[in-house]
Scaffold this motif. Structure first.
Motif, PDB file in Angstrom:
ATOM      1  N   HIS A  97       0.856  -1.189   0.000  1.00 25.43           N
ATOM      2  CA  HIS A  97       0.000   0.000   0.000  1.00 25.43           C
ATOM      3  C   HIS A  97       0.883   1.227   0.000  1.00 25.43           C
ATOM      4  O   HIS A  97       1.924   1.264   0.673  1.00 25.43           O
ATOM      5  N   SER A 116      -7.756   0.026  -0.241  1.00 23.07           N
ATOM      6  CA  SER A 116      -7.811  -1.263  -0.944  1.00 23.07           C
ATOM      7  C   SER A 116      -7.444  -2.399   0.001  1.00 23.07           C
ATOM      8  O   SER A 116      -6.777  -2.207   1.017  1.00 23.07           O
ATOM      9  N   LYS A 143      -5.726  -6.298  -0.413  1.00 24.96           N
ATOM     10  CA  LYS A 143      -4.988  -7.148  -1.338  1.00 24.96           C
ATOM     11  C   LYS A 143      -4.814  -8.527  -0.724  1.00 24.96           C
ATOM     12  O   LYS A 143      -4.468  -8.644   0.457  1.00 24.96           O
ATOM     13  N   HIS A 169     -10.903  -2.706  -4.279  1.00 29.91           N
ATOM     14  CA  HIS A 169     -10.620  -1.264  -4.288  1.00 29.91           C
ATOM     15  C   HIS A 169     -11.878  -0.503  -3.867  1.00 29.91           C
ATOM     16  O   HIS A 169     -12.962  -0.754  -4.383  1.00 29.91           O
TER      17      HIS A 169
END
Length: 1428
Positions: A368, A391, A393, A408
Motif C-alpha cells: 500500500h 484497498s 490485497k 478497491h
C-alpha cells in the motif's frame, strides 16, 4: 467500490503466456509484475488499462516503471488488442460483496468485530453505542446484546457456541449462547474494570484481565473461577493461549507473564517497551535437534519482534526492521516457521525463523502506498490479506508474489481491521468511519452432475445449471437458504440443508426454472440424487426414494425406505441412474434396485464397508470405494466374472466421474485434491475384460471436477466459476492450450490405444508414425480383437505374413476361437491354449502345440482330444529329444511311436530307426546293430556307423558302413582296427585319398612296392609315387610321365637328380627348371654346353637376370642372334640391336625382323636412326628390301610414312605379279590407318579396289558366274597398265568372260587390244584364232548393265559404277561383288568391317568359307543386315 479478482497464476505469468513469450525471462516477468502492482494502487491508473495503447500509457504514468518502456513497447506491439481483451475477460473479474453493515450509532468510530469460531455462521460487531450486534453470514441481524457501557472486548469459545463480552463500567461478563439464542451473565468478582478477554482454543477456559493487572480464569464446564491478583502492575492489554493451555499476558507495565490454566505464574520477564501482540508457536532452537520448543513471540513498542522459549526466557531473539517500514501493525505465524508482518507505511514482509536463517526477509513488497492498517491470514485458503489506503490485497502464501484478489474502495479511505472466518469463505473489513464490509473469498464447493448437465453453487444463495457440451444457456436459480447439498437430474434441481430440500423444475422459458415444492425428510440429508422421475435422499443410514412430481397421494404410494433388510447394515452411499438405484452399506453390501418394480435386481457382498458408489450413465457398470480406501469396478449383471480392483488406486480419491461422450464408453476418472487418474475399461480383449490406469493429470489448487466429456474435464474453482481442463491422458486429441508442450508421438499413441481410440491412433501413425508405432498399433488391434483394422495396419507396415494370417481367420465368429488365434499371433501360447480348449475347436490347441514343438503339452492334449495322434507326436518328440541328447526318453517315445499298422509303414520305419539308434547310444550295441542291419535304410547304417565309430567300436562300425555301401567310411574303420585284408577287398570301391595313402604306406612297409605305387597314385601322393618308381621300381619313364602331368616340384627335383646320375643333362636341366632350381639348371647348362637347351626350356618364365646371364653367355660365344634376342628380353636394346646387325647373312632376315620389333618396342630415336641407316644402306652400302622399312614404320606407328612405303611395296609386288600379297599389304595398312583415324590416301584406296576386283574376278570365273566375273575383269582391264606381268592373260580372260556373259562389244574392244603386235604373239594358241575371228567379225551388241541407287543421294547409276555423277562422291563398294553399296541391303564383315551387299554376301558364303577381303573364316550366321 470496485472489486476485482486475479486468477491464481501471477499477472506476469499470464501476460507472458498471452503474448507467447517464455515465462523464464526474468526481466520481462519482474517488469510486468511491478507495472501491474503499481497500476492497481489507484482507480485512475487501473482505468488506463482499458484505453487505447493501454500498457504503454500505464507504464509511462508510473515513474518506477518508465525504465521498462522500451521493452514493453516491443512486447505489446506483438498483440496489443489481444492483451486488452484478455485482461478484461481473463485477468480481472468481479467477485461478490456479500453484504455491508452501517449504523448511525457506529458512525465516526472504529468497530470491534469477531467471527464465530469453527462454523463462521455469525459475526459479532460492536461500536461505541453500548451494544453488540450479532449478524448471520448473509448480513441479517440475529440478536443484539445491550451493555451498560461500550464494549471493551469479546471472543468466541473454541466451538463457536458461546460469545463472551466485557463492557466498560461493568464487572459482569456477558455470554450469548448461539445454539439457543440466549444471553446470560456471570459476575467476575473483580472490583477494577476489565480490559482483556480471551477464550482458550483447546478447552472451555476464559481469561479476563483488568486495568490493574489482575486476572480471572473461568472454566465454563465446571463454572469454577480462579482469581489471580497482581500478575501485572498495570493494565493487561494483550494475551494468548497456547495449545497446552499456557496463558501469556502482556501489560502496560512492560512485562510479559506466562501462567498455567490454574493461574500459577510460570515465567515473567521484563520487556524493553510496551507489548502489543502475543503468539505461541513451535520452533527449533538448535539446528541439530529434532525437538521443537514452544516459542512466545511478542511485538515490543511496535518496533521489535521478540522471540524466546518458554523454557528459556532469558535467551531472547530480538528482530528489528528497517525504519522506513514504519511500525509493526500486526503479524502472524504460518507454515513451517514463517512470520508475516504488516507495517504502518504499507510494507508487507515475510521472515524465516529457521535457526540458520532467522530474521532473513524472504519477501518484501510495499503493498500500500500510504499506510497499512491490518494483516491477517487464512490457513484454510493458504492466503494472506492486507488492508490500507483504500484497498484490500490478497496474496497466495505459497507464492506471495501472486496477488489473487484486489478490492478497491472508491469512497472509503480509512480501512481499519480485517477478520476472516475459520473456513476462509468470508472476509470482513471494518473502517474507521464505522462501516463493515463482508466479501466472499471462498465459495463452498457444492456441485452435482447428471449426464452433461452440471449444477453448482455460484453464490451463497445462487445455484447455476449449465450444459456447455450441448450449448444450453446457463440458468441461475436464486435459492431461499444457503444450501449444504445440491442435486441435479435431467429435468430438475434440488437444494437443501438439514432435513429439508427444495425442488426446482428446469423449463425452456424465462427465467429457466420453476419452484416445485419443498420436502422434509426424517433426518439430516447427507446426499441426494435425482433422475427424471425420482429423488433419492440419504440420511441417517437410510435412503428414501420418492417421486419428484406428482400428487400427494401418488407420492405417498411411490415412496420407499431402503434397505429392506436391516441386516444389510447402514447405507453409507447411494447413486441413481435412469433405471437403477444403487447403494452401499457399512457391512459391505452393494445393492442394485430396479426402479420399475422397486425390487433388488442384483446384490454383491464386499469384504469391507462400501464408502461410495459411482455407476455409469446406463447403470451397467459401477465403481465403488470401500473403507480400506481401495477402488473396485464391477458389473451388477455378472459380478462374479466382471469384478476388478482398480490398479494404482489412490487412497485419497474423493470421487469418480464417467466420461459421457458416446465414443468413450468405459472411460472414467478418479480424483482427489491434487490429481485426476484416468482409467479405461477394456471389455473385449483376448485376456478378457480388463481395467487399466491410463495416467494422471495434475489439478490446480481448489479445483473440483464436475463432469468429463471426451477427455475434457469441467472443474469448479474456489471462486465459483467453472473451467475446462484437458486431461493429459487425452493429449492426442490436441485440445490443450497453446502453451502445452506437445507429447511425443509414441506417448500420444500409447494413450490413444489404452483408451481404445483406434481411429485417432490410426491418424497419429499416418501423420508421423515410425515402424515401431505401427507395430504397437497392430499389437493393440490384436489384443482388442480388431481384426479388420489390424489387417489394414499390417498392410501399411509391410508385414505380409501377419496380413495373410489375419485374413485366414477373418470372419471367425466364435469369440474364444478368434481370441485363441490372436493370442497365438502374439506369442502368448498358454493363453491361446486355454482359449482354444474353451472354444468349439479344442483340437486347435493340439495343432498349435505341435507346430511350436511343445511336445509335452501336445501329448497331454492328445490324450484328452486325439489318442490316435499319440504315436505321431511321440515320434516327433523323440526326434527332438534325440537332437538335444536325451536318449533315454527318446528311446521311450520312439517305441511308443511304433503303430504296427501297414498304413503307416514309413512312420514305423522312422521309429524303428530311432529305436536302433538309441539302443546303440544307450550301450545295447548287439540289439542296435541287428536292427540296423535289418533296416533297409542306407542312411541309418551310416548314422549308426558314425555313432559306433565315436564309441570306438570300429569293427561294428565298419560292418555297418560296408552294409550301407559307404566304402570310404568302412575302409577307415578297418584301418582303425588293423584289418588290412578287409581293407584290400574294399580298395576298388574306395575314393578317399587318405585311405589309399594309409594303405600305400602299409604296403611299402611290407615291401610290396608296385601295390604301394598304385596306392600312392590313387591317393594322389605324387611325390611318394615318383620316389617309389625311381628308387624301388627303376621306372624313370613312368616317373617322368607323372611329373609332366602333375607338375610336381619335388618330383621334378627327384627326376632331375636321377637323370644327372645318368648324364642326361638336357633332361636334367628340363626337370631342374620345372622344380624351380634355375640357378642349378644354368650351372649345369654352362658346364655341359647346354645353355641353348636351358634357354629354350626356361622360355617366358625367366627373370631379367636370367635373360641377361643367357645373353652374356651367347655374347661370349659370338652367337649374335641369340645374344641379341636375350639382350632384348632383359631390356638392353642398344646391345641387342648391335648383335642383330652383326648377324651373318644366313640369319639376316630373322635378325632384321627382330631388330624392327625391338626398335618399335624401345621407342628410342637413336636406335631408330641406327636401324634406318642400316636398312637404306648408309651403314654398309647395301640397301635392304623396302618391306623392312615398311615394317619399321608400322612398328614405330608412323602410319603416313608406312602407307607411302606400303604403296611402293604393293606397286612393286603388283608389278611382279604377287597380287594377293600386294592386296593383303594394302588391306593391313588401310585398316591400321583407319584404326588411327588417319585419312586413307586415294592412291591406296584405288589400288586396293583394283586388286580386290581382280581377286573377285578370279573367284566368280571359278564359280562360273560369268557376268560378275566379266564386270570385275573389265574394271581390271581398264587399268591393265597396273598389271604389266600378266597383261595378255588378263586381257584374254576378259575377252572370253565378256563373250560368255553377253558383253559382245566389250569383248570386241579388248580383243582389238590383244591384236596389237606386242601382245599378239603371246596369246595362247588355243584362244588366238577365236579372238581373231571375233575381231574380224565384230558383234557390237552389249548386255545393258542394271542400275542401283546411290547410297548417298539416291541417284540411279550402274551397279558397278563407283563414282556418282550426281553428287560427285566416291561410293563404297561391296567386298562380295565389287558393286557400289545400296542402303537397303547393307552389311559388313565382322572381321575387317568392310561393307558388303547383304544378299550377295550371303549368296557368296554358300560356297565360300572366308571373307574375300580379309580371308578370315566366316559363316552366314555371322552376317547381320544393317538397317541404318
Amino acid at each position: 467500490m470496485q472489486i476485482f479478482t486475479v486468477p491464481h497464476r501471477s499477472p506476469a505469468d499470464w501476460f507472458c503466456q498471452s503474448v507467447g513469450l517464455d515465462e523464464s525471462l526474468p526481466l520481462l516477468h519482474a517488469s510486468f509484475q511491478l507495472c501491474l502492482e503499481l497500476a492497481l494502487i489507484s482507480l485512475e491508473r487501473l482505468n488506463l488499462l482499458f484505453q487505447s495503447s493501454p500498457i504503454k500509457t500505464l507504464i509511462s504514468s508510473c515513474p518506477l516503471a518508465r525504465a521498462s518502456l522500451n521493452l514493453w513497447t516491443l512486447v505489446v506491439s506483438r498483440s496489443p488488442g489481444r492483451l486488452v481483451d484478455s485482461l478484461q475477460e481473463d485477468l480481472l473479474f468481479r467477485i461478490n460483496n456479500v453484504f455491508n453493515l452501517s449504523d448511525k450509532a457506529w458512525a465516526g468510530s472504529s468497530l470491534l468485530c469477531k467471527w464465530q469460531d469453527t462454523i463462521g455462521n455469525y459475526i459479532a460487531v460492536a461500536g461505541q453505542d453500548n451494544s453488540v450486534k450479532i449478524f448471520n453470514r448473509h448480513g441479517l441481524k440475529r440478536t443484539e446484546l445491550k451493555l451498560p457501557g461500550h464494549c471493551v472486548g469479546m471472543d468466541w469459545d473454541q466451538d463457536g457456541d458461546v460469545l463472551a463480552v466485557i463492557a466498560a463500567k461493568s464487572r459482569f461478563i456477558y455470554l450469548w449462547d448461539a445454539s439457543v439464542n440466549r444471553t446470560y451473565h456471570i459476575d467476575s468478582g473483580m472490583r477494577d474494570r476489565m480490559s482483556f478477554i480471551l477464550w482458550s482454543k483447546t478447552s472451555p477456559l476464559l481469561a479476563v484481565g483488568t486495568v490493574k493487572g489482575n486476572l480471572l480464569i473461568y472454566n465454563q464446564q465446571t463454572l469454577r473461577k480462579i482469581s489471580v491478583f497482581g500478575i501485572h502492575r498495570k493494565k493487561i492489554t494483550c494475551g494468548c493461549w497456547s495449545p497446552q493451555n499456557l496463558l501469556a499476558l502482556g501489560g502496560d507495565d512492560n512485562t510479559l507473564s506466562i501462567s498455567t490454566h490454574e493461574g500459577d505464574t510460570v515465567r515473567q520477564t521484563t520487556l524493553g517497551g510496551r507489548p502489543s501482540e502475543i503468539h505461541f508457536s513451535l520452533m527449533k532452537m538448535d539446528e541439530m535437534s529434532t525437538k521443537e520448543d514452544t516459542i512466545v513471540s511478542v511485538s515490543v513498542d511496535k518496533k521489535i519482534l521478540m522471540l524466546f522459549s518458554v523454557n528459556d526466557p532469558d535467551n531472547r531473539i530480538e528482530l528489528t526492521f528497517q525504519r522506513h517500514y514504519g511500525n509493526i501493525v500486526s503479524y502472524h505465524w504460518y507454515g513451517d516457521g514463517y512470520i508475516l508482518l504488516g507495517f504502518s507505511h504499507g510494507y508487507f514482509v515475510v521472515i524465516s525463523t529457521h535457526i540458520n536463517k532467522i530474521g532473513e526477509e524472504l519477501y518484501q513488497a510495499r503493498n500500500h502506498k500510504n499506510s497499512l492498517n491490518s494483516v491477517t491470514i487464512s490457513p484454510t485458503l493458504n492466503k494472506a490479506a492486507s488492508c490500507g489506503d483504500n484497498s484490500i490485497k490478497l496474496h497466495e502464501l505459497s507464492e506471495l508474489k501472486d496477488m489473487s484478489n484486489v478490492v478497491h474502495f472508491d469512497e472509503e479511505t480509512s480501512l481499519d481491521q480485517l477478520s476472516w472466518t475459520h473456513d476462509g469463505q468470508l472476509l470482513a473489513v471494518s473502517t474507521q468511519k464505522g462501516t463493515l464490509h463482508v466479501f466472499l473469498t471462498k465459495l463452498p464447493v457444492l456441485v452435482d452432475s447428471f449426464g452433461t448437465r452440471v449444477a453448482y453453487l455460484t453464490s451463497l444463495l445462487e445455484v447455476t445449471v449449465s450444459n456447455q457440451v450441448e450449448g444450453e444457456t446457463p440458468v441461475a436459480i436464486e435459492v431461499d437458504v444457503e444450501p449444504t447439498f445440491i442435486a441435479v437430474g435431467p429435468y430438475h434441481v434440488a437444494v437443501g440443508m438439514n432435513n429439508r430440500a427444495w425442488f426446482y423444475a428446469l423449463v425452456d422459458h424465462e427465467p429457466g426454472f420453476n419452484k416445485l415444492k419443498d420436502f422434509e425428510y426424517l433426518g439430516t440429508i447427507a446426499r441426494m440424487c435425482l433422475n427424471s422421475v425420482y429423488a433419492a435422499a440419504l440420511f441417517e443410514g437410510k435412503v428414501q426414494l420418492h417421486m419428484i412430481e406428482g400428487k400427494c397421494q401418488e407420492e405417498k404410494n411411490q415412496m420407499k425406505l431402503f434397505p429392506d433388510d436391516e441386516r444389510k447394515g447402514r447405507i453409507l452411499c447411494h447413486a441413481l441412474t435412469a433405471d437403477f438405484l444403487y447403494y452401499g452399506t457399512d457391512s459391505g453390501h452393494v445393492e442394485c434396485v430396479f426402479l420399475e418394480n422397486w425390487k433388488t435386481a442384483s446384490s454383491y457382498c464386499h469384504s469391507a464397508g462400501v464408502r461410495s458408489v459411482f455407476p455409469d450413465l446406463n447403470g451397467t457398470w459401477l465403481v465403488f470405494t470401500d473403507d480400506q480406501n481401495s477402488g473396485f469396478l464391477f458389473s451388477p449383471v455378472n459380478s462374479k466374472d466382471w469384478f476388478f480392483e482398480l490398479p494404482g488406486f489412490s487412497p485419497t480419491v474423493t470421487g469418480v466421474l464417467w466420461d459421457n461422450w458416446h465414443g468413450n464408453k468405459g472411460v472414467f476418472v478418479a480424483y482427489d485434491n491434487d490429481k485426476v487418474y484416468t482409467y479405461a475399461l477394456h471389455k473385449s480383449t483376448i485376456y478378457g475384460p480388463q481395467v487399466v490406469l491410463v495416467g494422471s493429470t495434475a489439478l490446480l489448487y481448489s479445483q473440483k471436477p464436475l463432469l468429463l466429456h471426451n477427455g475434457e474435464l469441467t472443474c469448479q474453482t474456489g471462486d465459483g466459476k467453472t473451467g475446462k481442463l484437458a486431461l493429459s491422458t487425452h493429449s492426442f486429441l490436441k485440445t490443450g492450450t497453446s502453451t502445452d508442450l506437445p507429447l511425443g508421438i509414441s506417448t500420444q499413441l500409447s494413450q490413444a490405444l489404452m483408451l481404445k481410440r483406434f481411429h485417432e491412433a490410426w491418424d497419429l501413425c499416418k501423420s508421423a508414425g515410425s515402424d515401431t508405432d505401427w507395430a504397437e498399433l497392430g499389437k493393440a488391434c490384436l489384443i482388442h480383437m480388431e481384426v479388420d483394422l489390424a489387417i489394414r495396419v499390417y498392410c501399411i507396415s509391410g508385414n505380409v505374413g501377419m496380413v495373410l494370417s489375419l485374413q485366414g481367420i477373418q470372419g471367425t465368429e466364435e469369440r474364444n476361437l478368434l481370441a485363441g488365434h490372436l493370442a497365438m499371433f502374439l506369442c502368448d501360447y498358454n493363453l491361446a491354449e486355454t482359449l482354444y480348449l474353451s472354444s468349439s475347436c479344442p483340437a486347435a490347441a493340439l495343432e498349435m502345440r505341435r507346430d511350436l514343438l511343445h511336445w509335452d503339452n501336445a501329448l497331454m492334449l492328445a490324450e484328452r482330444l486325439a489318442e490316435d495322434q499319440i504315436p505321431f507326436i511321440s515320434k516327433e518328440y523323440a526326434i527332438h529329444l534325440d537332437f538335444i541328447g536325451d536318449y533315454v526318453n527318446a528311446l521311450t517315445h520312439y517305441e511308443k511311436g511304433i503303430t504296427h499298422n501297414n498304413t503307416f509303414q514309413e512312420h514305423d520305419k522312422v521309429c524303428q530307426a530311432g529305436v536302433a539308434r538309441m539302443s546303440i547310444r544307450m550301450g545295447d550295441i548287439r540289439r542296435g546293430v541287428a536292427q540296423v542291419i535289418q533296416h533297409p535304410s542306407r542312411i541309418l547304417k551310416k548314422e549308426c556307423g558314425a555313432i559306433l565309430e565315436n564309441m570306438k567300436q570300429f569293427s561294428e562300425a565298419a560292418q555297418l558302413y560296408e552294409k550301407g555301401q559307404y566304402y570310404d567310411e568302412a575302409a577307415s574303420a578297418y584301418i582303425c582296427c588293423k584289418n588290412w585284408a578287409k581293407l584290400g577287398e574294399l580298395l576298388p570301391h574306395v575314393s578317399s585319398p587318405k585311405i589309399h595313402l594309409q594303405y600305400a604306406k602299409a604296403k611299402e612297409a611290407d615291401g610290396k612296392y608296385k601295390n604301394a605305387a598304385q596306392a600312392y597314385e590313387s591317393a594322389k601322393d605324387w611325390n611318394n609315387m615318383i620316389r617309389v618308381l625311381l628308387d624301388h621300381l627303376n621306372n624313370p619313364e613312368e616317373a617322368v610321365r607323372v611329373v609332366r602331368e602333375t607338375q610336381s616340384i619335388d618330383g621334378a627335383k627327384m627326376v632331375a637328380r636321377f637323370f644327372l646320375r645318368l648324364n642326361d643333362f638336357a633332361a636334367a636341366i628340363s626337370f631342374l627348371v620345372l622344380s624351380q632350381c634355375k640357378d642349378e639348371a644354368f650351372d649345369v647348362a654352362q658346364q655341359h654346353g647346354q645353355v641353348e637347351v636351358y634357354a629354350d626350356i626356361i622360355g617366358s618364365e625367366a627373370t631379367q637376370e636370367d635373360y641377361q646371364s643367357i645373353a652374356v653367355y651367347f655374347e661370349g660365344e659370338k652367337k649374335h642372334l641369340q645374344a641379341g634376342k636375350f639382350f632384348q628380353k632383359c631390356g638392353q636394346y642398344s646391345r641387342a640391336l648391335k648383335h642383330f646387325l652383326k648377324c651373318p647373312n644366313t640369319e639376316d632376315d630373322l635378325a632384321v625382323e627382330m631388330a624392327i620389333e625391338m626398335v618399335g618396342q624401345a621407342k628410342d630415336g637413336s636406335l631408330t636412326n641406327q636401324l634406318t641407316d642400316y636398312l637404306i644402306g648408309e651403314s654398309d652400302g647395301m640397301p635392304k628390301d623396302a618391306k623392312y622399312l615398311f615394317r619399321l614404320y608400322m612398328a614405330l606407328q608412323q602410319y603416313r610414312e608406312a602407307s607411302q612405303t606400303a604403296i611402293i611395296i604393293a606397286t612393286e609386288e603388283r608389278c611382279a605379279g604377287n597380287y594377293r600379297y600386294a592386296h593383303d599389304l594394302l588391306l593391313s595398312t588401310y585398316r591400321e590407318l583407319q584404326a588411327q583415324k588417319i585419312n586413307i590416301p586415294a592412291e591406296m584406296a584405288t589400288d586396293l579396289m583394283i586388286l580386290h576386283s581382280y581377286l573377285l574376278g578370279k573367284i566368280y570365273v571359278k564359280r562360273g558366274d560369268h557376268l560378275k566375273g566379266a564386270r570385275m575383269l573389265v574394271r581390271v582391264s581398264n587399268n591393265i597398265s597396273k598389271f604389266p606381268a600378266h597383261v595378255v592373260p588378263i586381257l584374254t580372260s576378259t575377252v572370253i568372260e565378256c563373250h560368255r556373259a553377253g558383253l559382245k562389244n566389250s569383248a570386241f574392244n579388248f580383243g582389238v587390244m590383244l591384236m596389237r603386235p606386242e601382245y599378239r604373239n603371246e596369246i595362247d594358241t588355243k584362244c588366238r584364232k577365236k579372238i581373231e575371228a571375233m575381231v574380224r567379225h565384230p558383234d557390237t551388241s552389249e548386255l545393258e548393265e542394271e542400275t542401283a541407287p546411290c547410297p548417298l543421294c539416291g541417284f540411279q547409276l550402274p551397279e558397278n559404277e563407283l563414282m556418282c555423277s550426281s553428287c560427285k562422291n566416291k561410293l563404297p563398294y561391296c567386298v562380295a561383288t565389287g558393286r557400289h553399296m545400296v542402303k537397303e541391303d547393307w552389311s559388313v564383315c565382322p572381321h575387317c568391317e568392310f561393307p558388303a551387299l547383304h544378299s550377295q554376301f550371303i549368296l557368296l558364303l554358300e560356297t565360300e568359307t572366308v571373307c574375300p577381303m580379309c580371308s578370315k573364316r566366316l559363316s552366314v550366321k555371322q552376317i547381320k543386315k544393317i538397317s541404318d
